[in-house]
Design a protein around this motif. Structure first.
Motif, mmCIF file in Angstrom:
data_model
loop_
_atom_site.group_PDB
_atom_site.id
_atom_site.type_symbol
_atom_site.label_atom_id
_atom_site.label_comp_id
_atom_site.label_asym_id
_atom_site.label_seq_id
_atom_site.Cartn_x
_atom_site.Cartn_y
_atom_site.Cartn_z
ATOM 1 N N PRO A 148 12.218 31.298 26.738
ATOM 2 C CA PRO A 148 12.580 32.719 26.680
ATOM 3 C C PRO A 148 11.513 33.551 25.969
ATOM 4 O O PRO A 148 10.942 33.130 24.958
ATOM 5 C CB PRO A 148 13.893 32.713 25.882
ATOM 6 N N GLY A 149 11.239 34.722 26.542
ATOM 7 C CA GLY A 149 10.276 35.630 25.936
ATOM 8 C C GLY A 149 8.845 35.407 26.357
ATOM 9 O O GLY A 149 7.937 36.059 25.834
ATOM 10 N N PHE A 150 8.616 34.500 27.339
ATOM 11 C CA PHE A 150 7.261 34.201 27.776
ATOM 12 C C PHE A 150 7.163 34.215 29.292
ATOM 13 O O PHE A 150 8.151 34.012 29.999
ATOM 14 C CB PHE A 150 6.802 32.828 27.255
ATOM 15 N N ARG A 151 5.941 34.440 29.783
ATOM 16 C CA ARG A 151 5.604 34.343 31.204
ATOM 17 C C ARG A 151 4.748 33.099 31.412
ATOM 18 O O ARG A 151 3.920 32.747 30.569
ATOM 19 C CB ARG A 151 4.796 35.546 31.687
ATOM 20 N N GLU A 152 4.932 32.438 32.551
ATOM 21 C CA GLU A 152 4.009 31.392 32.991
ATOM 22 C C GLU A 152 2.831 32.057 33.683
ATOM 23 O O GLU A 152 3.026 32.922 34.545
ATOM 24 C CB GLU A 152 4.679 30.449 33.994
ATOM 25 N N VAL A 153 1.619 31.644 33.333
ATOM 26 C CA VAL A 153 0.416 32.195 33.952
ATOM 27 C C VAL A 153 -0.482 31.031 34.356
ATOM 28 O O VAL A 153 -0.748 30.134 33.555
ATOM 29 C CB VAL A 153 -0.341 33.124 32.983
ATOM 30 N N ILE A 154 -0.944 31.035 35.604
ATOM 31 C CA ILE A 154 -1.884 30.021 36.076
ATOM 32 C C ILE A 154 -3.248 30.674 36.226
ATOM 33 O O ILE A 154 -3.410 31.641 36.968
ATOM 34 C CB ILE A 154 -1.434 29.399 37.409
ATOM 35 N N VAL A 155 -4.229 30.125 35.497
ATOM 36 C CA VAL A 155 -5.607 30.619 35.534
ATOM 37 C C VAL A 155 -6.535 29.415 35.668
ATOM 38 O O VAL A 155 -6.511 28.518 34.817
ATOM 39 C CB VAL A 155 -5.966 31.395 34.240
ATOM 40 N N GLY A 156 -7.324 29.386 36.727
ATOM 41 C CA GLY A 156 -8.256 28.282 36.908
ATOM 42 C C GLY A 156 -7.581 26.926 36.927
ATOM 43 O O GLY A 156 -8.139 25.946 36.430
ATOM 44 N N GLY A 157 -6.393 26.861 37.509
ATOM 45 C CA GLY A 157 -5.673 25.605 37.592
ATOM 46 C C GLY A 157 -4.977 25.191 36.312
ATOM 47 O O GLY A 157 -4.352 24.137 36.261
ATOM 48 N N GLN A 158 -5.081 26.015 35.271
ATOM 49 C CA GLN A 158 -4.451 25.705 33.994
ATOM 50 C C GLN A 158 -3.223 26.583 33.783
ATOM 51 O O GLN A 158 -3.214 27.760 34.143
ATOM 52 C CB GLN A 158 -5.436 25.927 32.840
ATOM 53 N N LEU A 185 -0.714 28.516 31.308
ATOM 54 C CA LEU A 185 -0.622 29.156 29.999
ATOM 55 C C LEU A 185 0.734 29.827 29.872
ATOM 56 O O LEU A 185 1.365 30.171 30.877
ATOM 57 C CB LEU A 185 -1.712 30.223 29.831
ATOM 58 N N TYR A 186 1.179 30.028 28.646
ATOM 59 C CA TYR A 186 2.343 30.863 28.373
ATOM 60 C C TYR A 186 1.850 32.095 27.619
ATOM 61 O O TYR A 186 1.120 31.971 26.625
ATOM 62 C CB TYR A 186 3.362 30.129 27.504
ATOM 63 N N VAL A 187 2.226 33.275 28.107
ATOM 64 C CA VAL A 187 1.896 34.530 27.441
ATOM 65 C C VAL A 187 3.201 35.243 27.105
ATOM 66 O O VAL A 187 4.082 35.354 27.965
ATOM 67 C CB VAL A 187 1.007 35.430 28.329
ATOM 68 N N SER A 188 3.326 35.698 25.862
ATOM 69 C CA SER A 188 4.560 36.365 25.449
ATOM 70 C C SER A 188 4.754 37.653 26.234
ATOM 71 O O SER A 188 3.793 38.275 26.703
ATOM 72 C CB SER A 188 4.543 36.651 23.948
ATOM 73 N N ASP A 189 5.992 38.061 26.385
ATOM 74 C CA ASP A 189 6.318 39.227 27.213
ATOM 75 C C ASP A 189 5.672 40.506 26.711
ATOM 76 O O ASP A 189 5.493 41.456 27.485
ATOM 77 C CB ASP A 189 7.832 39.408 27.298
ATOM 78 N N ASP A 190 5.325 40.554 25.402
ATOM 79 C CA ASP A 190 4.641 41.748 24.899
ATOM 80 C C ASP A 190 3.122 41.622 24.992
ATOM 81 O O ASP A 190 2.385 42.524 24.608
ATOM 82 C CB ASP A 190 5.058 42.049 23.456
ATOM 83 N N GLY A 191 2.641 40.469 25.527
ATOM 84 C CA GLY A 191 1.213 40.285 25.705
ATOM 85 C C GLY A 191 0.455 39.948 24.436
ATOM 86 O O GLY A 191 -0.779 39.939 24.433
ATOM 87 N N ARG A 192 1.168 39.603 23.365
ATOM 88 C CA ARG A 192 0.495 39.375 22.084
ATOM 89 C C ARG A 192 0.121 37.915 21.854
ATOM 90 O O ARG A 192 -0.936 37.613 21.300
ATOM 91 C CB ARG A 192 1.386 39.853 20.938
ATOM 92 N N TYR A 193 0.975 37.005 22.295
ATOM 93 C CA TYR A 193 0.767 35.583 21.994
ATOM 94 C C TYR A 193 0.482 34.784 23.264
ATOM 95 O O TYR A 193 1.058 35.058 24.318
ATOM 96 C CB TYR A 193 2.004 35.009 21.297
ATOM 97 N N LEU A 194 -0.391 33.795 23.113
ATOM 98 C CA LEU A 194 -0.725 32.911 24.213
ATOM 99 C C LEU A 194 -0.622 31.468 23.730
ATOM 100 O O LEU A 194 -1.082 31.144 22.632
ATOM 101 C CB LEU A 194 -2.130 33.201 24.730
ATOM 102 N N MET A 195 -0.016 30.608 24.555
ATOM 103 C CA MET A 195 0.094 29.189 24.232
ATOM 104 C C MET A 195 -0.498 28.369 25.367
ATOM 105 O O MET A 195 -0.322 28.698 26.536
ATOM 106 C CB MET A 195 1.560 28.786 24.032
ATOM 107 N N GLN A 196 -1.189 27.300 24.983
ATOM 108 C CA GLN A 196 -1.754 26.379 25.955
ATOM 109 C C GLN A 196 -1.591 24.970 25.416
ATOM 110 O O GLN A 196 -1.793 24.726 24.226
ATOM 111 C CB GLN A 196 -3.242 26.665 26.190
ATOM 112 N N GLY A 197 -1.216 24.030 26.287
ATOM 113 C CA GLY A 197 -1.024 22.656 25.838
ATOM 114 C C GLY A 197 0.389 22.194 26.105
ATOM 115 O O GLY A 197 0.950 22.476 27.157
ATOM 116 N N ALA A 198 0.970 21.505 25.145
ATOM 117 C CA ALA A 198 2.319 20.969 25.305
ATOM 118 C C ALA A 198 3.351 21.895 24.676
ATOM 119 O O ALA A 198 3.164 22.386 23.564
ATOM 120 C CB ALA A 198 2.416 19.581 24.671
ATOM 121 N N VAL A 199 4.444 22.150 25.405
ATOM 122 C CA VAL A 199 5.609 22.845 24.866
ATOM 123 C C VAL A 199 6.794 21.914 25.066
ATOM 124 O O VAL A 199 7.263 21.717 26.191
ATOM 125 C CB VAL A 199 5.854 24.200 25.575
ATOM 126 N N LEU A 200 7.249 21.309 23.997
ATOM 127 C CA LEU A 200 8.257 20.261 24.092
ATOM 128 C C LEU A 200 9.665 20.822 23.933
ATOM 129 O O LEU A 200 9.966 21.524 22.964
ATOM 130 C CB LEU A 200 8.013 19.204 23.015
#
Length: 273
Positions: A72-82, A84-99
């Motif tokens: 909740p609160g994030f978008r899935e984004v695919i860039v270059g085959g990778q 990413l999760y970007v927060s809905d306000d565009g402030r935070y980005l996560m890459q890697g494992a989200v368990l």
């Protein structure tokens, strides 16, 4: 659970694949560094803010997909085959494992959007441009980005008969991990241009000299497609559904992984009816 967390944190894939040779960054990419203390991305919708956030990091980056994330609160984004999760306000980005500790799964590895993206790209390569080792009435088909010099690629190929006996068809795509223009690249072109590609590939993986050949071939195209999918080492193994199965896996372990995916796919297919 401990096993899941260990795999996610240590990146087991890197231990079972030959890494791609470092590629020199393009001048425009090197210049596209994020500004310090960047403000949250602007935009009217979460999707627009996600795209703007990526553009702030690298204006040259191509966003292939934006959609709702299971977090909740994030978008899935695919860039270059990778993924990413970007927060809905565009402030935070996560890459890697989200368990997801409750469901005991990695949300990013289980992304249906990423699998669908990979599946569609893989489907664009016809069988005539692959090197195929298939048993009669195969139960599963895997696409494998391969290199002729990588030790793990050679090990996987040495077990091709075992994979076929287990009902697994192997369809190779070219990924010269030393990069375009390298001797590796030229040798893979020679393999794909051979009258008997299967024999030429087997001989090359056995360390035999590769007779020089040239013709119209898909090697560069398949390498570029691998880059778009996110291949960073070989072998890179994908199921027919676009799920990355890992680097090298022993034949029985690979069959068990495919069986697990098939079981998981049944409830999803039933829900779509």
């Amino acid at each position: 659970m401990t096993r899941l967390i260990t795999a996610a944190l240590l990146g087991a894939l890197s231990l079972t694949a030959c890494a791609q040779a470092p590629q020199a960054p393009a001048a425009d990419e090197a210049a596209a560094k994020p500004a310090p203390a960047a403000a949250p991305a602007k935009g009217g919708t979460p999707e627009e803010r996600a795209r703007n956030a990526i553009a702030q990091l690298n204006p040259q980056a191509k966003v292939d997909y934006v959609g709702a994330a299971p977090l909740p609160g994030f978008r899935e984004v695919i860039v270059g085959g990778q993924l990413l999760y970007v927060s809905d306000d565009g402030r935070y980005l996560m890459q890697g494992a989200v368990l997801d500790l409750q469901e005991q799964q990695d949300l990013m590895q289980g992304s249906t959007a990423l699998a669908r993206y990979r599946r569609d790209l893989l489907a664009s390569v016809p069988a005539s441009e692959r090197i195929v080792f298939a048993p009669p009435n195969a139960k599963y088909t895997i696409s494998v980005f391969t290199d002729i010099e990588c030790g793990y690629c050679r090990k996987l190929h040495s077990e091709i008969a075992d994979l076929n006996r287990l009902g697994i068809a192997v369809e190779y795509l070219a990924f010269p991990r030393m990069g375009l223009g390298s001797q590796d690249h030229k040798d893979m072109i020679s393999v794909w241009c051979a009258p008997d590609r299967r024999r030429a590939l087997t001989d090359a993986k056995a360390g035999k000299p590769v007779p020089s050949r040239d013709c119209k071939n898909p090697v560069t195209m398949e390498y570029d497609l691998g880059q778009r999918i996110g291949v960073s080492g070989t072998p890179a193994i994908y199921s027919a559904e676009g799920v990355q199965l890992g680097g090298y896996l022993p034949p029985q372990a690979l069959r068990e992984r495919l069986d697990e995916l098939a079981v998981k796919a049944k409830p999803a297919a039933a829900g779509m009816k």
